[in-house]
Design an enzyme around this catalytic site. Structure first.
Site, PDB file in Angstrom:
ATOM      1  CE  LYS A   1      60.701  67.233  25.169  1.00  0.00           C
ATOM      2  NZ  LYS A   1      59.715  67.654  24.135  1.00  0.00           N
TER       3      LYS A   1
ATOM      4  CG  ASP B   1      61.153  66.692  41.690  1.00  0.00           C
ATOM      5  OD1 ASP B   1      59.951  66.425  41.842  1.00  0.00           O
ATOM      6  OD2 ASP B   1      61.706  66.737  40.569  1.00  0.00           O
TER       7      ASP B   1
END
Length: 206
Positions: free
Chosen positions: A34, A132
């Site tokens: 997740k 990122d």
């Protein structure tokens, strides 16, 4: 019926406050993780994964699909096989993230960093702006190659120095003879939290 679509439609989740709660999914799917915006499942019997985005993140799914299309054919990134309104089907990458390498004491070499640099430059050559870039989305595969995942922020306009900061830490600290090559999880998470709060040095430039 489209097999990938059917599998995507089998995934049931509900919003619970600011989080998404997974309720059910087809038994042909194996839950493997997740992230900030999606659940990830390996499709059993294949080497692809279904990335199923949370209900409020359909825009992120669309953005990431466009980026994977732009990166198509580059060996450093997973190939995308299908994209829907709230899901992607991409390569399953076997290997260890740089974060896991530090946990396990697996060596990270200058060659690995050079390969990441090449991967990011190839993305820039296609009009993208890699952002990122951190230890959890760079993998060293089982064959020693570099793969980069989680590319949703590759069209941001801001100049992200995160990868430059990681490289600087590699040369200033990691390459020292007595610097520990295996680090406890609590230390790694603490350093990441301090960096996110801008309590550690940042460096500019590519």
């Amino acid at each position: 019926m489209n097999t990938y679509l059917a599998l995507a439609e089998s995934v049931r989740m509900i919003n619970k406050g600011t989080h998404s709660l997974l309720i059910d999914y087809d038994d042909k799917l194996e839950f493997i993780g997740k992230g900030r915006s999606a659940y990830v499942f390996k499709i059993k019997g294949t080497e692809v994964v279904l990335k199923m985005f949370f209900p409020d993140f359909a825009a992120v799914a669309k953005e990431e699909a466009l980026i994977y299309q732009a990166l198509g054919g580059l060996e450093y990134y997973p190939s995308m096989y299908e994209a829907g309104e709230n899901y992607l089907v991409i390569d399953h990458v076997k290997g260890s993230t740089l974060f896991q390498c530090l946990q396990k004491g697996m060596p990270i070499t200058e060659h690995h960093l050079q390969e990441v640099d090449r991967a990011l430059q190839l993305a820039r050559d296609r009009g993208l702006n890699p952002s990122d870039i951190h230890l959890r989305n760079i993998l060293i595969t089982d064959t020693g190659a570099i793969k980069i995942i989680d590319v949703a922020r590759y069209r941001q306009q801001k100049d992200c120095t995160q990868w430059d900061d990681l490289k600087n830490a590699f040369y200033v600290y990691y390459t020292r003879k007595y610097f520990p090559k295996k680090m406890p999880l609590v230390l790694l998470n603490t350093v990441a939290a301090l960096y996110k709060r801008k309590m550690l040095p940042h460096y500019g430039g590519h």
